[in-house]
Design a protein around this motif. Structure first.
Motif, PDB file in Angstrom:
ATOM      1  N   ILE A 219      -4.436 -12.622  -0.127  1.00  0.00           N
ATOM      2  CA  ILE A 219      -3.902 -11.374   0.424  1.00  0.00           C
ATOM      3  C   ILE A 219      -4.219 -11.353   1.922  1.00  0.00           C
ATOM      4  O   ILE A 219      -5.371 -11.607   2.318  1.00  0.00           O
ATOM      5  CB  ILE A 219      -4.516 -10.146  -0.259  1.00  0.00           C
ATOM      6  N   LEU A 220      -3.188 -11.029   2.734  1.00  0.00           N
ATOM      7  CA  LEU A 220      -3.345 -10.971   4.184  1.00  0.00           C
ATOM      8  C   LEU A 220      -3.017  -9.574   4.667  1.00  0.00           C
ATOM      9  O   LEU A 220      -2.043  -8.946   4.211  1.00  0.00           O
ATOM     10  CB  LEU A 220      -2.416 -11.981   4.876  1.00  0.00           C
ATOM     11  N   TRP A 221      -3.828  -9.057   5.598  1.00  0.00           N
ATOM     12  CA  TRP A 221      -3.584  -7.774   6.236  1.00  0.00           C
ATOM     13  C   TRP A 221      -3.293  -8.002   7.714  1.00  0.00           C
ATOM     14  O   TRP A 221      -4.083  -8.669   8.406  1.00  0.00           O
ATOM     15  CB  TRP A 221      -4.798  -6.857   6.096  1.00  0.00           C
ATOM     16  N   PHE A 222      -2.147  -7.457   8.220  1.00  0.00           N
ATOM     17  CA  PHE A 222      -1.764  -7.558   9.623  1.00  0.00           C
ATOM     18  C   PHE A 222      -1.726  -6.169  10.240  1.00  0.00           C
ATOM     19  O   PHE A 222      -1.313  -5.190   9.578  1.00  0.00           O
ATOM     20  CB  PHE A 222      -0.376  -8.209   9.774  1.00  0.00           C
ATOM     21  N   ASP A 223      -2.133  -6.050  11.509  1.00  0.00           N
ATOM     22  CA  ASP A 223      -2.020  -4.790  12.235  1.00  0.00           C
ATOM     23  C   ASP A 223      -0.626  -4.670  12.828  1.00  0.00           C
ATOM     24  O   ASP A 223      -0.138  -5.610  13.486  1.00  0.00           O
ATOM     25  CB  ASP A 223      -3.064  -4.715  13.361  1.00  0.00           C
ATOM     26  N   LYS A 224       0.027  -3.524  12.619  1.00  0.00           N
ATOM     27  CA  LYS A 224       1.366  -3.303  13.167  1.00  0.00           C
ATOM     28  C   LYS A 224       1.246  -2.867  14.627  1.00  0.00           C
ATOM     29  O   LYS A 224       0.509  -1.942  14.957  1.00  0.00           O
ATOM     30  CB  LYS A 224       2.104  -2.232  12.369  1.00  0.00           C
ATOM     31  N   THR A 225       2.002  -3.546  15.506  1.00  0.00           N
ATOM     32  CA  THR A 225       2.030  -3.204  16.932  1.00  0.00           C
ATOM     33  C   THR A 225       3.431  -3.417  17.445  1.00  0.00           C
ATOM     34  O   THR A 225       4.057  -4.446  17.167  1.00  0.00           O
ATOM     35  CB  THR A 225       1.062  -4.081  17.751  1.00  0.00           C
ATOM     36  N   GLY A 226       3.981  -2.451  18.209  1.00  0.00           N
ATOM     37  CA  GLY A 226       5.244  -2.644  18.905  1.00  0.00           C
ATOM     38  C   GLY A 226       6.442  -2.599  17.987  1.00  0.00           C
ATOM     39  O   GLY A 226       6.377  -2.360  16.784  1.00  0.00           O
ATOM     40  N   SER A 227       7.605  -2.873  18.583  1.00  0.00           N
ATOM     41  CA  SER A 227       8.870  -2.793  17.868  1.00  0.00           C
ATOM     42  C   SER A 227       9.125  -3.961  16.951  1.00  0.00           C
ATOM     43  O   SER A 227       9.964  -3.893  16.069  1.00  0.00           O
ATOM     44  CB  SER A 227      10.030  -2.696  18.883  1.00  0.00           C
ATOM     45  N   ASP A 228       8.413  -5.091  17.141  1.00  0.00           N
ATOM     46  CA  ASP A 228       8.654  -6.273  16.333  1.00  0.00           C
ATOM     47  C   ASP A 228       7.685  -6.372  15.166  1.00  0.00           C
ATOM     48  O   ASP A 228       7.416  -7.430  14.649  1.00  0.00           O
ATOM     49  CB  ASP A 228       8.550  -7.544  17.191  1.00  0.00           C
ATOM     50  N   ALA A 229       7.198  -5.186  14.733  1.00  0.00           N
ATOM     51  CA  ALA A 229       6.179  -5.195  13.681  1.00  0.00           C
ATOM     52  C   ALA A 229       6.698  -5.674  12.349  1.00  0.00           C
ATOM     53  O   ALA A 229       5.926  -5.986  11.452  1.00  0.00           O
ATOM     54  CB  ALA A 229       5.595  -3.787  13.521  1.00  0.00           C
ATOM     55  N   SER A 230       7.987  -5.775  12.215  1.00  0.00           N
ATOM     56  CA  SER A 230       8.529  -6.247  10.947  1.00  0.00           C
ATOM     57  C   SER A 230       8.357  -7.719  10.736  1.00  0.00           C
ATOM     58  O   SER A 230       8.499  -8.217   9.631  1.00  0.00           O
ATOM     59  CB  SER A 230      10.029  -5.885  10.872  1.00  0.00           C
ATOM     60  N   LYS A 231       8.029  -8.444  11.796  1.00  0.00           N
ATOM     61  CA  LYS A 231       7.848  -9.891  11.682  1.00  0.00           C
ATOM     62  C   LYS A 231       6.354 -10.190  11.633  1.00  0.00           C
ATOM     63  O   LYS A 231       5.662 -10.120  12.649  1.00  0.00           O
ATOM     64  CB  LYS A 231       8.487 -10.615  12.871  1.00  0.00           C
ATOM     65  N   HIS A 232       5.884 -10.506  10.452  1.00  0.00           N
ATOM     66  CA  HIS A 232       4.437 -10.688  10.296  1.00  0.00           C
ATOM     67  C   HIS A 232       3.908 -11.851  11.098  1.00  0.00           C
ATOM     68  O   HIS A 232       2.737 -11.890  11.459  1.00  0.00           O
ATOM     69  CB  HIS A 232       4.077 -10.841   8.816  1.00  0.00           C
ATOM     70  N   GLU A 233       4.764 -12.850  11.413  1.00  0.00           N
ATOM     71  CA  GLU A 233       4.249 -14.006  12.136  1.00  0.00           C
ATOM     72  C   GLU A 233       3.867 -13.668  13.565  1.00  0.00           C
ATOM     73  O   GLU A 233       3.181 -14.422  14.227  1.00  0.00           O
ATOM     74  CB  GLU A 233       5.289 -15.137  12.118  1.00  0.00           C
ATOM     75  N   ASN A 234       4.345 -12.532  14.055  1.00  0.00           N
ATOM     76  CA  ASN A 234       4.005 -12.125  15.418  1.00  0.00           C
ATOM     77  C   ASN A 234       2.921 -11.062  15.449  1.00  0.00           C
ATOM     78  O   ASN A 234       2.607 -10.539  16.512  1.00  0.00           O
ATOM     79  CB  ASN A 234       5.257 -11.588  16.128  1.00  0.00           C
ATOM     80  N   LEU A 235       2.366 -10.678  14.306  1.00  0.00           N
ATOM     81  CA  LEU A 235       1.357  -9.631  14.232  1.00  0.00           C
ATOM     82  C   LEU A 235      -0.041 -10.235  14.221  1.00  0.00           C
ATOM     83  O   LEU A 235      -0.249 -11.331  13.704  1.00  0.00           O
ATOM     84  CB  LEU A 235       1.561  -8.794  12.957  1.00  0.00           C
ATOM     85  N   PRO A 236      -0.996  -9.511  14.772  1.00  0.00           N
ATOM     86  CA  PRO A 236      -2.378  -9.997  14.725  1.00  0.00           C
ATOM     87  C   PRO A 236      -2.943  -9.869  13.318  1.00  0.00           C
ATOM     88  O   PRO A 236      -2.854  -8.812  12.680  1.00  0.00           O
ATOM     89  CB  PRO A 236      -3.109  -9.086  15.719  1.00  0.00           C
TER      90      PRO A 236
END
Length: 929
Positions: A219-236
């Protein structure tokens, strides 16, 4: 296809770009832009952005092109693909990072960062050695790519740096997290508040920068930031939970656990039923400009441990901070088995990673062999990635006719404490038990720092036996040795060497340290200073034998040992005179001899005296045509404060002060010739022959000697010099051929055959200081050396032969057949004959049975051995000298051996079992080797 055609171009251009000067390197090869290029690596990632094809090569990146080669940890290439489609030439930009090595034939340069810009006419061949090329639709902006982009923006043709690169965030935007690549049987994703959650089930494989995770479920948790938050590969990435056969890899370290939870943002986590594996790194020593430094240092196994693992395990491992772990009731071992053969159990273990080091510390430790505790260690501290820490470095047990049952152990004391002293020194404790002799113990300390190196060895045993070998009585039961040898560089080009030696008795080395007794230098106490500058050298030496006896000589040999208290000398070697017309070589010394030690009964007991000696040689080398001629004249003047009184019928001590002069002359002549022959032979693999022929002639005549050497005290070979005349006629022959695959042939010496004929026209021969005292060789003889490399595997050897031309007999003759096919097998069969002394057959073989088993055997048998019967009468009889059979077993971390040995000379038959860590199996042995 178009892309693959241009990939090789990019690779080759990158390879060339690694050099310090792209233009200078490329200019050495004609039409270098037309040469083929190849790029390889374990993982290659590619994408296209604004008409430029980008390739990123991670791990073992390598580029080849003609004579050039570049290797690096990571390579980034920008290939202007659209430009190449419309123009003959294509532009390629290359950025290399991490241990960049640029090679051109035998030359190489090292950097940390390299950027180069090239033009190319050919394509690029990309060869991913581990997995297929991974192609992405969007750019993968890793830190390495961002650093390369920043250097590209400088608009430079090249950039070379020795500094380790720092993190470079992209300009104008916040730093993005490295892309997370997820592969699983089932992947689901949703949002909860400010988090995006991804659940991967079944055969999960996750890649993130230089970290990979394999598990049953993640299980992975990503923080949502900015308008591109729908792409998990770009999230921290903020948190990770993995369960079921979890394996997490980070660079060279591996974590194996049932469950792992990590808070990536806070650098904290917990590992359940886990084991952390880290790889041992090569120990880095300071550079040594002195070529002889390694010869004094006896360390030879440090780097052999590189790449071996170290393990820290526990039921619960907590990550308390970045690269910091704590384990309660955990275990430390270098054995990777599920149930390790040996390990430490610690109450509280800490693992801290700092740069290239993994520091492990533990309190209240018990050392276990299997399931049984054998020792308690209050505190343990090691650097697991610097060197492999074995508390028990070596152990051996068995039985011997002379020693009885025995056990011998070596303990690494620094393995208990670690610390910086481990970087430059070793401290080993020897603990032995010999049933018939007692308990032996010793300390071996070795050090190697920037301006000094050396070692101190000590050993003590309370000997319970009454006699040694050959029934020599033991006078004192307290026996042992101390040896200290030290070298240090001093200011103004001076070098200091010191040695201190103590031996309890003259037979101790022969009994317990046979190898050193037979092969080592004489034990002495010495202080030696020297300075060499251009063609001159100054030396100062104090040499005294505190032991009161010759230390490496048994009762059947004679040797003279003269104490120097002190000796001062000055040397000139090859100093030109008169515009290089003449060459001067000179040596002058002033010495005070404090008597001498001598085995046997000398005619005159040595006395303390002073001696001044100076020898000067002037030579005039010249080369008429194809000849090399070097005539010389030499004069030696020697003065003594005392001599031997020969005025009466019986020689007596305390003669008057005396001196003498020795005048000599001679010349050396040689000429070198060669010729090639078109000779071919498939059986002997002869591919043409080249014959090198060097005739030599040497003549030395000493007609003037003003004093008979029998009137002088004999301290060394200088005092034994007398009138002599020596003629040496020699011929050196060498036949060479070419062997190897076409285009990769190497020159091989097929035959070496050297003959030297020594003649003494006046009956006065060669005087030198040999192992049997002053040797005077007066018989004419021929010295013969022959060696033939018949094939790549078989060689015939017959060297150091002496044929007496006056009695027309061989004084010494040896021959042998070598068969060498490593690593599978090697063997040798030979014979050595010494007239009136011995005729010995020697055979040795080594065979690798399998990856885990190897056997070795050796035999020496003398058909003419010198023996004494019960009445003390000398006679010659056949005798077996030594038989050895050794069986080796290689374990995952240790080497075990079983040795059977018959030694009739020492009246000792023994067997022994030796267990040694891999990499340390060549340590010197006590008692036998």
């Amino acid at each position: 296809m178009r892309i693959l055609f241009f990939l090789p171009v990019l690779t080759v251009l990158f390879f060339i770009s690694g050099y310090s000067s792209a233009e200078s390197l490329l200019s050495k090869v004609k039409d270098v832009e037309q040469r083929p290029f190849s790029l390889s690596g374990n993982r290659i990632v590619a994408w296209k952005k604004e008409g430029v094809r980008v390739f990123v090569v991670n791990k073992d990146a390598r580029i080849l092109q003609g004579p050039f080669q570049i290797t690096a940890d990571t390579v980034v290439c920008w290939f202007h693909e659209e430009e190449a489609a419309h123009h003959k030439e294509a532009t390629v930009e290359v950025y290399c990072e991490g241990k960049v090595t640029i090679l051109e034939e035998e030359n190489y340069e090292n950097y940390e960062q390299v950027y180069l810009r090239f033009e190319t006419l050919t394509g690029i061949v990309v060869d991913p050695s581990a997995q297929p090329i991974e192609t992405y639709e969007v750019a993968q902006e890793t830190e390495v790519v961002r650093r390369g982009e920043e250097i590209r923006s400088m608009k430079k043709e090249e950039y070379l740096s020795l500094e380790i690169p720092k993190t470079v965030p992209p300009s104008g935007v916040s730093q993005k997290e490295e892309m997370v690549d997820i592969i699983a049987d089932s992947i689901d994703s949703w949002e909860e508040g400010d988090k995006r959650i991804i659940v991967a089930l079944g055969n999960v494989d996750i890649k993130k920068e230089d970290m990979t995770i394999a598990a049953d479920n993640v299980i992975l948790w990503f923080d949502k930031t900015g308008s591109d938050a729908s792409k998990h590969e770009n999230l921290p990435l903020s948190e990770i939970y993995a369960e079921g056969n979890v394996t997490m890899r980070h660079k060279d370290d591996v974590q194996v656990a049932d469950k792992i939870f990590e808070n990536v943002k806070e650098d904290k986590g917990i590992l359940i039923n886990s084991k952390i594996k880290t790889t041992i790194q090569k120990k880095t020593d300071k550079k040594d400009t002195d070529a002889e430094r390694k010869r004094l240092s006896r360390k030879s196994t440090t780097f052999a441990l590189e790449g071996l693992p170290a393990y820290v395990a526990g039921e619960e491992i907590r990550r308390v901070g970045k690269d910091r772990y704590e384990i309660k009731n955990g275990a430390i071992s270098t054995c990777g088995f599920g149930h390790p053969h040996y390990h430490f159990k610690g109450k509280k273990i800490r693992l801290v990673r700092r740069g290239e080091h993994n520091y492990v510390s533990s309190t209240s430790n018990a050392f276990y062999m299997g399931d049984y505790p054998i020792a308690y260690v209050p505190y343990l501290a090691i650097d697991a990635r610097k060197t492999k820490e074995h508390l028990l470095k070596d152990w051996e047990f068995g039985s011997s006719s002379r020693f009885g049952r025995f056990i011998r152990t070596d303990w690494d004391l620094f393995a208990l404490t670690g610390g910086r002293q481990k970087d430059w020194s070793d401290l080993t404790l020897n603990l032995d038990y010999l049933e018939k002799r007692g308990v032996g113990t010793g300390l071996d300390f070795e050090y190697n720092r920037q301006d000094m190196l050396g070692y101190i060895d000590s050993y003590y045993i309370k000997d319970h036996k009454k006699t040694d070998i050959n029934n020599v009585p033991i006078e004192h039961e307290d026996r042992g040795t101390i040896l200290w040898r030290h070298r240090q560089q001093l200011p103004y080009d001076w070098r200091l060497e010191t040695e201190y030696s103590y031996l309890s008795d003259s037979h101790f080395l022969r009994e317990y340290f046979q190898r050193e007794f037979k092969q080592g230098k004489d034990r002495e106490t010495t202080l030696y200073l020297r300075r060499i500058h251009d063609t001159t050298a100054e030396t100062f030496i104090i040499n005294e034998q505190f032991n009161g006896f010759d230390t490496t000589v048994d009762s059947l040999r004679e040797k003279r040992y003269a104490e120097r208290l002190p000796e001062i000398s000055y040397r000139i070697i090859g100093e030109p005179i008169g515009d290089n017309l003449l060459i001067l070589t000179s040596e002058s010394a002033a010495t005070y001899f404090n008597g001498s030690l001598e085995q046997g009964e000398p005619k005159i007991q040595s006395e303390s005296l002073a001696r001044v000696d100076s020898v000067n040689r002037v030579s005039m080398p010249f080369k008429p045509g194809i000849f090399n001629i070097n005539p010389f004249v030499e004069g030696r003047v020697t003065g003594y404060t005392e001599s031997i009184d020969t005025s009466d019928a019986v020689d007596e001590m305390n003669g008057p002060a005396s001196g003498r002069f020795i005048g000599s002359l001679g010349f050396d002549w040689s000429s070198t010739h060669w010729r090639n022959y078109s000779v071919y032979n498939d059986l002997l693999r002869i591919n043409r022959l080249r014959h090198i022929f060097v005739p030599e002639l040497r003549y030395v005549y000493s007609p003037i000697v003003t004093k008979d050497p029998n009137e002088l005290y004999q301290n060394d070979a200088i005092d034994a010099l007398d009138s002599s005349q020596v003629v040496v006629i020699g011929v050196k022959n060498k036949l060479q051929t070419k062997r190897g695959e076409p285009g990769l042939e190497k020159t091989v010496d097929f035959i070496n055959f050297n003959v030297d004929y020594y003649m003494f026209p006046t009956g006065a021969g060669i005087y030198n200081d040999g192992i049997n005292g002053i040797i005077v060789r007066k018989d004419n003889f021929v010295n013969i050396d022959f060696r033939s490399q018949l094939t790549d595997i078989i060689a015939f050897v017959s060297e150091r032969n002496e044929f007496n031309t006056e009695e027309f007999k061989f004084d010494v003759f040896s021959s042998g057949l070598e068969l060498n096919n490593p690593p599978d097998w090697q063997c040798f069969v030979g014979h050595r004959y010494i007239r009136d002394i011995s005729s010995t057959v020697m055979a040795a073989a080594e065979y690798t049975i399998s990856e885990k088993w190897r056997v070795m055997g050796a035999e020496k048998y003398d058909f003419k051995s010198f023996l004494k019967d019960k009445n003390g009468t000398a006679e010659y009889k056949p005798q077996n000298l030594k038989t050895n059979i050794v069986l080796f077993r290689y374990f995952h971390d240790w080497v075990g051996s079983l040795t059977l040995q018959l030694d009739p000379v020492r009246n000792d038959n023994s067997y022994r079992i030796d267990i040694t860590p891999r990499g340390l199996e060549r340590r010197q042995r006590r008692f036998w080797f």
